[in-house]
Write a protein that holds these residues in place. Structure first.
Motif, mmCIF file in Angstrom:
data_model
loop_
_atom_site.group_PDB
_atom_site.id
_atom_site.type_symbol
_atom_site.label_atom_id
_atom_site.label_comp_id
_atom_site.label_asym_id
_atom_site.label_seq_id
_atom_site.Cartn_x
_atom_site.Cartn_y
_atom_site.Cartn_z
ATOM 1 N N PRO C 45 -6.392 11.081 5.084
ATOM 2 C CA PRO C 45 -5.657 10.191 4.172
ATOM 3 C C PRO C 45 -6.030 8.715 4.287
ATOM 4 C CG PRO C 45 -4.180 11.885 4.978
ATOM 5 C CD PRO C 45 -5.481 12.065 5.729
ATOM 6 N N LYS C 46 -6.288 8.222 5.495
ATOM 7 C CA LYS C 46 -6.642 6.804 5.604
ATOM 8 C C LYS C 46 -7.988 6.526 4.937
ATOM 9 C CE LYS C 46 -7.462 3.207 9.061
ATOM 10 N NZ LYS C 46 -7.979 3.130 10.457
ATOM 11 N N LEU C 49 -7.484 6.722 1.111
ATOM 12 C CA LEU C 49 -6.803 5.528 0.604
ATOM 13 C C LEU C 49 -7.763 4.343 0.550
ATOM 14 C CD1 LEU C 49 -4.211 4.187 -0.347
ATOM 15 C CD2 LEU C 49 -3.563 3.855 2.050
ATOM 16 N N TYR C 92 -1.751 20.665 -5.243
ATOM 17 C CA TYR C 92 -1.433 19.857 -4.064
ATOM 18 C C TYR C 92 -2.441 18.709 -3.921
ATOM 19 C CZ TYR C 92 -0.463 18.958 0.947
ATOM 20 O OH TYR C 92 -0.150 18.381 2.158
ATOM 21 N N ALA C 96 -1.736 14.685 -4.232
ATOM 22 C CA ALA C 96 -2.007 13.787 -3.107
ATOM 23 C C ALA C 96 -2.897 12.629 -3.557
ATOM 24 C CB ALA C 96 -2.671 14.566 -1.968
ATOM 25 N N LEU C 100 -1.927 8.550 -3.882
ATOM 26 C CA LEU C 100 -2.662 7.486 -3.206
ATOM 27 C C LEU C 100 -3.234 6.508 -4.233
ATOM 28 C CD1 LEU C 100 -4.396 9.630 -0.439
ATOM 29 C CD2 LEU C 100 -2.612 7.913 -0.093
ATOM 30 N N THR C 103 -0.448 4.265 -5.500
ATOM 31 C CA THR C 103 -0.100 3.309 -4.456
ATOM 32 C C THR C 103 -1.126 2.174 -4.402
ATOM 33 O OG1 THR C 103 0.973 5.017 -3.162
ATOM 34 C CG2 THR C 103 0.279 3.054 -1.977
ATOM 35 N N PHE D 40 1.931 19.206 6.435
ATOM 36 C CA PHE D 40 1.341 18.649 7.654
ATOM 37 C C PHE D 40 1.918 19.292 8.919
ATOM 38 C CE2 PHE D 40 -1.244 14.601 6.904
ATOM 39 C CZ PHE D 40 -1.706 15.058 5.682
ATOM 40 N N ARG D 69 0.876 15.371 11.522
ATOM 41 C CA ARG D 69 -0.140 16.386 11.216
ATOM 42 C C ARG D 69 -0.332 17.249 12.457
ATOM 43 N NH1 ARG D 69 -5.187 15.276 7.565
ATOM 44 N NH2 ARG D 69 -6.465 17.096 7.918
ATOM 45 N N ALA D 84 -1.675 2.526 10.725
ATOM 46 C CA ALA D 84 -2.317 2.635 9.404
ATOM 47 C C ALA D 84 -2.603 4.094 9.065
ATOM 48 C CB ALA D 84 -3.608 1.818 9.377
ATOM 49 N N GLU D 85 -2.926 4.898 10.075
ATOM 50 C CA GLU D 85 -3.150 6.324 9.826
ATOM 51 C C GLU D 85 -1.832 7.032 9.524
ATOM 52 O OE1 GLU D 85 -5.341 7.667 13.250
ATOM 53 O OE2 GLU D 85 -7.164 6.625 12.614
ATOM 54 N N ALA D 88 -0.865 6.220 5.931
ATOM 55 C CA ALA D 88 -1.674 6.970 4.960
ATOM 56 C C ALA D 88 -1.253 8.440 4.928
ATOM 57 C CB ALA D 88 -3.161 6.836 5.290
ATOM 58 N N ASP D 89 -0.951 9.004 6.109
ATOM 59 C CA ASP D 89 -0.479 10.394 6.137
ATOM 60 C C ASP D 89 0.837 10.540 5.376
ATOM 61 O OD1 ASP D 89 -2.685 11.052 7.671
ATOM 62 O OD2 ASP D 89 -1.554 12.004 9.276
ATOM 63 N N LEU D 91 1.900 8.591 2.831
ATOM 64 C CA LEU D 91 1.608 8.446 1.399
ATOM 65 C C LEU D 91 0.992 9.722 0.822
ATOM 66 C CD1 LEU D 91 0.193 4.821 1.394
ATOM 67 C CD2 LEU D 91 2.297 5.582 0.262
ATOM 68 N N TYR D 92 0.081 10.320 1.579
ATOM 69 C CA TYR D 92 -0.574 11.549 1.132
ATOM 70 C C TYR D 92 0.456 12.659 0.919
ATOM 71 C CZ TYR D 92 -3.987 15.445 1.343
ATOM 72 O OH TYR D 92 -4.751 16.569 1.092
#
Lengths: 257, 257, 257, 257
Positions: C45-46, C49, C92, C96, C100, C103, D40, D69, D84-85, D88-89, D91-92
């Motif tokens: 995800p990071k 993004l 899914y 997702a 992102l 956002t 997750f 996760r 930050a990770e 992002a997780d 938001l995902y």
């Protein structure tokens, strides 16, 4: 030159995963001990098997680089494991690497915890005991490569395992023998000449020089080098060549098969 | 009653994963051979270790239930593996289970491919050879439990492995010895009395009765039973009790340690 | 020069995973459409993004690069999915990436299936329908980037989706418009000059030249380029610069937000 | 009976994964708010979509049950994420659930952190801010269900999010309003009659009774119930029926779509 003047070079190997490739197999032409990923933080079985075969072909000792089950975090993040689950994860990884090593005609010769696990068991006694007890249960003759001065090393020796301390080629040291934090600007050494000088002194005198000039006696029997970039591989080669020119043998603390 | 009249009962065990629990360890009081998940389609290391220990305590033979790397699909979906990757995945799983078995004081006694892999290698020659060659490379004395009549069984025997055929307690058969497809309404047998009768006949005469009444001679040395529901466990118990009352011994085709 | 003379350049982006980095974000300075990994075959995800933010900053259209759930296989291996599971996996991933993208102040502009899924749905009707129906259910205005001549493209158009065909910059073509198999020695073009010439002709005349010289009329509105190596990035830059010098605009078939 | 006398019942749903099934969808006939797993820590896309559809059909509010996760740990273990990770997780997961909800004709109505993440952000300020900021960035109108008295709840409100506090139906409380530790023998309440009495008092008076009899005023607007066993589902049904008999409405704090 006598037989006593020898030291081990170790490096992390087998850290590719599927399509994501790292050039770490190049280090199998440089080091005497290979910390081979076991699939939990890195390493798919085909990659691991390839690394084990190449290590065997080069006479490099095969070590199990056991880690937390965390591919996305590369095993670098602390995870608050239940100790019984951690012990089982360790045994599983040791078995997997041992099986691949025997299939490749060699054998598992030592163990090194990776990343977050390595750092955690310096002080986290519950996780340290889970890891060390699992290794001892698997094979009490396996040496374990660890940070000097930590709980895990003491506990391993108490349990009758051979604990082996290591020094870091490219890291700066505090006068008390601990590593300079990565938050400090001078944590990492970038000058090959300085790294080579330090490692020669270590091999010949058993001494590290702290950043303030203090001489630190160390029991380190192995030098940790890196192979994740082309520059790192070159620095490790320079260390090896300088040691050999000085008559220091490069030999694993663990017997290769 | 003579010693010849014996047969093996096998079942899938160790298929829990973390918080998701299956009651399959109950089968370790019923069967003589345990197909223990190796972590790729099911089974976390703590679960696997527990199943291995219980199998050892009960004198049940420990088998490696090797599978595709596919937790979300439970190893039931065909995956178009590169054969070298499949071979490495097999070796990794065998090593992991073997290590856990030795730690538990027993040993790996046989191998059974799981689910999608089991079905695929009945006809997919490339994957069959990758799997069988990997098993032979790991340990050529390991028996392999397979579907009778398939390519994998033939190839295993050609390579000098002991291929063991199995019959399915709760499945209906076509006159040619193949299983009635699950798309047919009478694919699965639900009556315990019928299942018991069939398995007694198999153990005593080496014969299965197809759905049209045809007698099928079979080389099956093992009966596959299920433990994923309470009802399945009870049916397996009934089969075992009926066999024992009839003087048929329940013994693994593979020696438990 | 008129407005008609424009074409899209697309490339795979966001394919790093944790510690394993690919240099694919460099392509966000070259292409007009970014096929951004959604976490199932690649992309944490990071990383995703970050790629979405950079695409938005560069005016590059954000596409969902949906794939099989198979990190170790990088989504390149056929998996025999149940269609309802495949549809849910697609929804899914779309959700997702869409989340992102919103956002990051942009939005999801198109969809491209990845790797094994892309190739499978050229002919596998059940999987093609599952994928296309899921996209239509999510947002029927999303264009779908696909191989020309395949079942998925036809089916997408039948369902009222905008199907967009693409050509491959570095691949050789058979006279019937299919790609030369990677098993053939001339499957991949390595000469930048030849690639540039081909793509200019495509943009200006709508024609590809097969390896035997046959002119192939194509409906391709987008050119697929690669960013997984430094050389590939350079070749893509050369294509873009040649197109721009010839007065061909580089514009996505999909509107960037 | 007036409108004021209403309360929310929430429960964890969508926690099956592939072949491993939990009976938690039964709770969608009992509760007014469903904390739906986002893939997750639990939940495959097909399971999640099914839970979302059933929630929508039953008028149950759809919440995103965001987690670490960590499938094998079911999201219950602390992981030392980079913020930050973690953001992002989050938001995902929000995007994925939101997309599935919109596809099912409903929408994402609130967020509840799960397990280890839920407990960690009661005190871990860095992780709390990463989570809350990510939720606010995604949609600042989403209510967040949290433990009363913790840092995360305070911080969420400071950021302008609606923080909603919850009480636990089957847990015993200390006089200061904290939960009795699970290490204590009386941590969990097993008597349905006692649970019903407590929750009636909570709904009618806004009061919990600590294990020493102290009356605790609480701002809880929601009651957390469980659906992981048949007995738990039955207890939740009893609570709902008792509340309804007493004229307390069962309504989500968040509007179902």
């Amino acid at each position: 030159m006598t037989d006593q003047r020898s030291i081990d070079l170790n490096s992390d190997v087998g850290e590719s995963f599927g399509n994501w490739r790292l050039p770490d197999e190049d280090m199998l032409g440089v080091v005497s001990s290979a910390n081979i990923a076991c699939g939990f933080h890195a390493g798919d079985p085909k990659t691991i098997l390839s690394s084990v075969r190449t290590a065997a072909a080069n006479g490099v000792a095969v070590g199990a680089h056991i880690g937390y089950r965390d591919l996305v975090g590369f095993g670098r993040r602390f995870i608050d494991y239940d100790p019984a689950e951690l012990a089982a994860d360790v045994l599983y990884q040791l078995g997997a690497l041992d099986g691949l090593a025997r299939t490749a005609g060699t054998r598992l010769s030592y163990v090194k915890p990776h990343g977050g696990l390595y750092n955690t068991i310096v002080t986290h006694e519950v996780q340290a005991r889970a890891v060390i007890d699992a290794i001892a249960e698997f094979d009490e003759t396996l040496p374990v490569l660890l940070l000097p001065g930590g709980y895990a090393l003491d506990y391993a020796r108490e349990q009758g395992l051979r604990g082996v301390a290591e020094a870091f080629a490219d890291r700066n040291y505090n006068p008390d023998g601990t590593l300079v934090s990565r938050r400090e600007p001078d944590a990492v050494l970038h000058e090959t000449s300085q790294v080579v000088e330090n490692m020669l002194r270590l091999a010949e005198e058993g001494v590290l020089i702290a950043r303030d000039g203090t001489r630190i006696e160390t029991e380190a029997e192995s030098i940790c080098t890196h192979g994740d970039t082309a520059g790192a591989v070159q620095m490790a080669r320079s260390v090896r060549e300088a040691l050999e020119r000085a008559g220091v043998g490069i030999r694993s603390f663990a017997a290769a098969a």
